[in-house]
Design a protein around this motif. Sequence first.
Motif, PDB file in Angstrom:
ATOM      1  N   LYS A 105      -5.795  25.241 -34.238  1.00 41.47           N
ATOM      2  CA  LYS A 105      -5.600  24.509 -32.992  1.00 41.47           C
ATOM      3  C   LYS A 105      -4.847  25.411 -32.026  1.00 41.47           C
ATOM      4  N   LEU A 106      -5.455  25.677 -30.872  1.00 42.43           N
ATOM      5  CA  LEU A 106      -4.846  26.516 -29.845  1.00 42.43           C
ATOM      6  C   LEU A 106      -4.518  25.670 -28.629  1.00 42.43           C
ATOM      7  N   VAL A 107      -3.332  25.865 -28.076  1.00 37.91           N
ATOM      8  CA  VAL A 107      -2.930  25.246 -26.817  1.00 37.91           C
ATOM      9  C   VAL A 107      -2.851  26.352 -25.777  1.00 37.91           C
ATOM     10  N   VAL A 108      -3.396  26.084 -24.589  1.00 41.09           N
ATOM     11  CA  VAL A 108      -3.413  27.078 -23.517  1.00 41.09           C
ATOM     12  C   VAL A 108      -2.683  26.512 -22.301  1.00 41.09           C
ATOM     13  N   LEU A 109      -1.725  27.288 -21.797  1.00 39.37           N
ATOM     14  CA  LEU A 109      -1.015  26.972 -20.563  1.00 39.37           C
ATOM     15  C   LEU A 109      -1.557  27.919 -19.501  1.00 39.37           C
ATOM     16  N   ALA A 110      -2.032  27.381 -18.397  1.00 40.95           N
ATOM     17  CA  ALA A 110      -2.683  28.202 -17.374  1.00 40.95           C
ATOM     18  C   ALA A 110      -1.954  28.114 -16.041  1.00 40.95           C
ATOM     19  N   SER A 111      -1.995  29.217 -15.310  1.00 43.68           N
ATOM     20  CA  SER A 111      -1.292  29.310 -14.031  1.00 43.68           C
ATOM     21  C   SER A 111      -2.053  28.669 -12.877  1.00 43.68           C
ATOM     22  N   GLU A 112      -3.331  28.350 -13.083  1.00 47.40           N
ATOM     23  CA  GLU A 112      -4.157  27.794 -12.009  1.00 47.40           C
ATOM     24  C   GLU A 112      -5.001  26.634 -12.530  1.00 47.40           C
ATOM     25  N   HIS A 113      -5.467  25.811 -11.618  1.00 52.41           N
ATOM     26  CA  HIS A 113      -6.416  24.765 -11.964  1.00 52.41           C
ATOM     27  C   HIS A 113      -7.765  25.410 -12.281  1.00 52.41           C
TER      28      HIS A 113
END
Length: 134
Positions: A105-113
Motif C-alpha cells: 500500500k503506497l500513499v502519495v502526497l502531491a504538490s499540485e492538483h
Amino acid sequence: MNYKLIDMPVHGDKRGKLVAIEALKDIPFEIKRVYYMFDTLPNESRGFHAHKDLEQIIIAMDGACRFILDDGERREQVLLNRPDVGLYIGKNMWREMHDFSYGCKLVVLASEHYDEKEYIRNYDEFLKGLKNND
C-alpha cells in the motif's frame, strides 16, 4: 538526481507508533492532493511517467516496491519498504514502480492538483524535453 529519502518523525510508546507529516515542515511543499495505491500484483509495474512541475512524497504504508528513478542521464533504484521513510521525487524525474509485494500500500502526497497536461508519459518525449531545457 532530484530525489531523496526523508525520515518521517515517529512518535510512539508501548501502545504503538504515529507519524504526523506537516507541509513545509516535514516535506518541502504544500500538499494539494493525496492518493493511495493498493492491490497491485507483484508481476505488474506502474508509473512510467514524469511530471513537469509536480513534486511528490511516496510512503510505503505496508509492504514494499522497487522504484527506478531516471533524470535523463542516470537511472537509480530505490526500495521503498518502511512507513517511516518517504521518497521525495522532484520535478522532471522519470519514475517506474516494480516488484510490488503482496498487500503493498503506497500513499502519495502531491504538490499540485491532478492535471493530465502535467504528465510526460513517453520516455523519448521526456528526454527531448530535458534537452530543450538546457
